[in-house]
Scaffold this active site. Sequence first.
Site, PDB file in Angstrom:
ATOM      1  N   SER A 186      46.763  78.064  18.458  1.00  0.00           N
ATOM      2  CA  SER A 186      47.068  78.519  19.816  1.00  0.00           C
ATOM      3  C   SER A 186      48.213  77.768  20.468  1.00  0.00           C
ATOM      4  CB  SER A 186      45.825  78.411  20.681  1.00  0.00           C
ATOM      5  OG  SER A 186      45.464  77.057  20.818  1.00  0.00           O
ATOM      6  N   HIS A 214      41.758  83.176  18.543  1.00  0.00           N
ATOM      7  CA  HIS A 214      43.008  83.726  19.097  1.00  0.00           C
ATOM      8  C   HIS A 214      43.484  84.929  18.284  1.00  0.00           C
ATOM      9  CE1 HIS A 214      43.557  80.603  22.131  1.00  0.00           C
ATOM     10  NE2 HIS A 214      42.927  79.842  21.252  1.00  0.00           N
ATOM     11  N   LYS A 245      37.463  85.119  24.963  1.00  0.00           N
ATOM     12  CA  LYS A 245      38.905  85.326  25.127  1.00  0.00           C
ATOM     13  C   LYS A 245      39.173  86.835  25.130  1.00  0.00           C
ATOM     14  CE  LYS A 245      39.820  80.871  22.837  1.00  0.00           C
ATOM     15  NZ  LYS A 245      39.819  79.933  23.959  1.00  0.00           N
TER      16      LYS A 245
HETATM   17  C1  LIG Z   1      40.737  77.988  17.939  1.00  0.00           C
HETATM   18  C2  LIG Z   1      39.574  77.819  18.869  1.00  0.00           C
HETATM   19  N1  LIG Z   1      38.342  77.632  18.352  1.00  0.00           N
HETATM   20  C3  LIG Z   1      37.261  77.476  19.135  1.00  0.00           C
HETATM   21  C4  LIG Z   1      37.377  77.504  20.511  1.00  0.00           C
HETATM   22  C5  LIG Z   1      36.150  77.368  21.352  1.00  0.00           C
HETATM   23  O1  LIG Z   1      35.816  78.604  21.900  1.00  0.00           O
HETATM   24  P1  LIG Z   1      34.669  78.744  22.992  1.00  0.00           P
HETATM   25  O2  LIG Z   1      35.367  78.708  24.319  1.00  0.00           O
HETATM   26  O3  LIG Z   1      34.003  80.051  22.724  1.00  0.00           O
HETATM   27  O4  LIG Z   1      33.751  77.587  22.807  1.00  0.00           O
HETATM   28  C6  LIG Z   1      38.633  77.705  21.097  1.00  0.00           C
HETATM   29  C7  LIG Z   1      38.772  77.720  22.567  1.00  0.00           C
HETATM   30  O5  LIG Z   1      39.549  77.009  23.138  1.00  0.00           O
HETATM   31  C8  LIG Z   1      39.761  77.855  20.256  1.00  0.00           C
HETATM   32  O6  LIG Z   1      40.980  78.032  20.777  1.00  0.00           O
END
Ligand SMILES: Cc1ncc(COP(=O)(O)O)c(C=O)c1O
Length: 400
Positions: A186, A214, A245
């Site tokens: 990201s 993402h 998201k």
């Molecule tokens: C690549 C990635 N994995 C996991 C997460 C965690 O997601 P969640 O908000 O559902 O805990 C995020 C969120 O920032 C992320 O960007």
Amino acid sequence: MSDQKSNFYSGLQQNLEQLREQGLYKPERVLASRQGSEVVSEDGRTLINMCANNYLGLSGQEWVAQASIDATEKYGYGLSSVRFICGTQTVHKQLEQAISKFLGTEDTILYAAAFDANGGVFEPLFDENDAIISDALNHASIIDGIRLCKAARFRYAHNDMADLEQQLQAAADKRHKIIVTDGVFSMDGTIAQLDQIVALADKYGALVMIDECHASGFMGKTGRGTHEHHNVVGKIDIITGTLGKALGGAMGGFTSGRKEVIEMLRQKSRPYLFSNTLAPSIAGASLAVLERLSSSTELRDRLHENTAYFRKEIERLGFTIKPGTHPVVPVMLFDAPVAQKFAARMYELGVLLSGFFYPVVPMGQARVRVQLSAAHTREQLDTVLKAFEQAGRELGLLKN
Ligand SMILES: Cc1ncc(COP(=O)(O)O)c(C=O)c1O
């Protein structure tokens, strides 16, 4: 207060002060509106929002909110239980099936967050006889999940297939090997080279896991994710992702894959066993979102049109961006104070975006990160581009 206790609190105060001095302190921006392409700040300013993970623009949408209200009316507010005691409703099973169908997998298990999905995936499946081979820039939740597991850890240089192969060779004597990568990273919008990763996994007998936070909902021809983008649907062993998201934006996560993997996670994965069920409102709304995305690619197509337009126009203005096709567009300003000033000026001009600088990104790679949404109108994007041009000229950044 005892001296020991008072030392604890004054130590914290000093550390917080240090974070402020180093420019690493993260203040919260308080919104007084729904999430959307336009938001209202606490002090009543309307801003075009260019920094949400609201890729498909669903977070503030009426029909998604209504689907969550409908689910609340039918299933109630919450379960007061973990899944296996008395916390599973038909809506949770339907959502798990819908995610599996959408991703092309056999089964899915829900979590309260993708952070939990990643935190709870390794320890039940791998032990000291096994190896986890992880991209150096993987998300914090993957890193934490790996730490909770006894498997041997191998790290390959970010997105470097030659190094991945070396690590696979170094792990040759391990029983099971799994390659783990974010589907999309990201910070840069970099898409993992899944075609090559799958080829290497086949060569060395390794499994593959991707984190699709993402990507799910908009990457690939029909939005299934990075595996569809790279034409390797059916060849990924484990997929984790978020409902927080593109797929609605509330919260919630999942792990998807072969049925025996998911069955074992239901037996042994700690964030699943020892944490409350996902609220039915979120399960119901996520189900409505997946139904909509399965029947039309309209939102996904609009997002990619917006992304292509913004990437082309921002370069035409003379800004440098990280090349790519993902709706994360890092606009490179290189210098940390410049990135800070730029983001502040954009805020004054009515655009919300975030600046990133060392140590979040490498030294000399400071940037503002733009995130496109299907909800952005062409008019909003043009307003944002004008603001970029104005702030860029004022700060002497434009080449053209
Ligand atoms: C690549 C990635 N994995 C996991 C997460 C965690 O997601 P969640 O908000 O559902 O805990 C995020 C969120 O920032 C992320 O960007």
